[in-house]
Scaffold this motif. Structure first.
Motif, PDB file in Angstrom:
ATOM      1  N   GLN A 177     -73.873 -30.643 -18.468  1.00  0.00           N
ATOM      2  CA  GLN A 177     -74.061 -30.299 -17.053  1.00  0.00           C
ATOM      3  C   GLN A 177     -72.744 -30.490 -16.312  1.00  0.00           C
ATOM      4  OE1 GLN A 177     -77.285 -32.362 -15.219  1.00  0.00           O
ATOM      5  NE2 GLN A 177     -76.884 -31.515 -13.196  1.00  0.00           N
ATOM      6  N   VAL A 178     -72.346 -29.449 -15.594  1.00  0.00           N
ATOM      7  CA  VAL A 178     -71.086 -29.497 -14.861  1.00  0.00           C
ATOM      8  C   VAL A 178     -71.265 -30.282 -13.569  1.00  0.00           C
ATOM      9  CG1 VAL A 178     -69.364 -28.123 -13.681  1.00  0.00           C
ATOM     10  CG2 VAL A 178     -70.348 -27.305 -15.831  1.00  0.00           C
ATOM     11  N   SER A 179     -70.308 -31.127 -13.284  1.00  0.00           N
ATOM     12  CA  SER A 179     -70.348 -31.930 -12.063  1.00  0.00           C
ATOM     13  C   SER A 179     -68.963 -32.046 -11.453  1.00  0.00           C
ATOM     14  CB  SER A 179     -70.897 -33.323 -12.372  1.00  0.00           C
ATOM     15  OG  SER A 179     -70.819 -34.165 -11.239  1.00  0.00           O
ATOM     16  N   LEU A 180     -68.869 -31.803 -10.148  1.00  0.00           N
ATOM     17  CA  LEU A 180     -67.646 -32.004  -9.390  1.00  0.00           C
ATOM     18  C   LEU A 180     -68.006 -32.924  -8.224  1.00  0.00           C
ATOM     19  CD1 LEU A 180     -67.421 -29.008 -10.675  1.00  0.00           C
ATOM     20  CD2 LEU A 180     -65.581 -28.713  -9.035  1.00  0.00           C
ATOM     21  N   VAL A 181     -67.329 -34.048  -8.127  1.00  0.00           N
ATOM     22  CA  VAL A 181     -67.647 -35.035  -7.097  1.00  0.00           C
ATOM     23  C   VAL A 181     -66.393 -35.381  -6.317  1.00  0.00           C
ATOM     24  CG1 VAL A 181     -68.574 -37.311  -6.593  1.00  0.00           C
ATOM     25  CG2 VAL A 181     -69.524 -35.978  -8.492  1.00  0.00           C
TER      26      VAL A 181
END
Length: 126
Positions: free
Chosen positions: A1-5
């Motif tokens: 799962q791609v995540s950008l925080v």
């Protein structure tokens, strides 16, 4: 799962500095073109700066000479150093990633970006 925080936003006086960070996970970060966008209330989301997988960069005219985009591939983190901030820089800042080189479809064309973070707020007081 791609995540950008994103992180690092806050309130600062005009002339001050902030450094935004974007922690990335879920894909081969170093192969993607990464960018920072911003959106002020009542305005369209606009591109601020982009960095290619090979390190080439591009900036919006409004931030050239004041903002610097960079990345640390070992930490899977994108940065935006913002200096000499102006009240008009105040906005929600978003990081984004796209699977093709920056020039494909346009450097700051939002629809060409595949992944987006939730944003971090920057407020600049005069």
């Amino acid at each position: 799962q791609v995540s950008l925080v994103e992180s690092g936003g806050g309130s600062v006086q005009a002339g001050g500095s902030l450094r935004l960070s974007c922690a990335v996970s879920g894909y081969t970060y170093s192969n993607y073109c990464m960018g920072w966008f911003r959106q002020a209330p009542g305005k369209e989301r606009e591109g601020v700066a982009v960095i290619e997988s090979d390190g080439d960069t591009s900036y919006a005219d409004s931030v050239k000479g004041r903002f610097t985009i960079s990345k640390d591939n070992a930490k899977n983190t994108l940065y935006l150093q913002m200096n000499s901030l102006k009240p008009e820089d105040g906005a929600m800042y978003y990081c984004a990633a796209k699977k093709v080189p920056m020039w494909v479809g346009g450097v700051f064309t939002r629809v060409t970006y595949n992944y987006w973070g939730q944003g971090t707020q920057v407020t600049v007081s005069s």
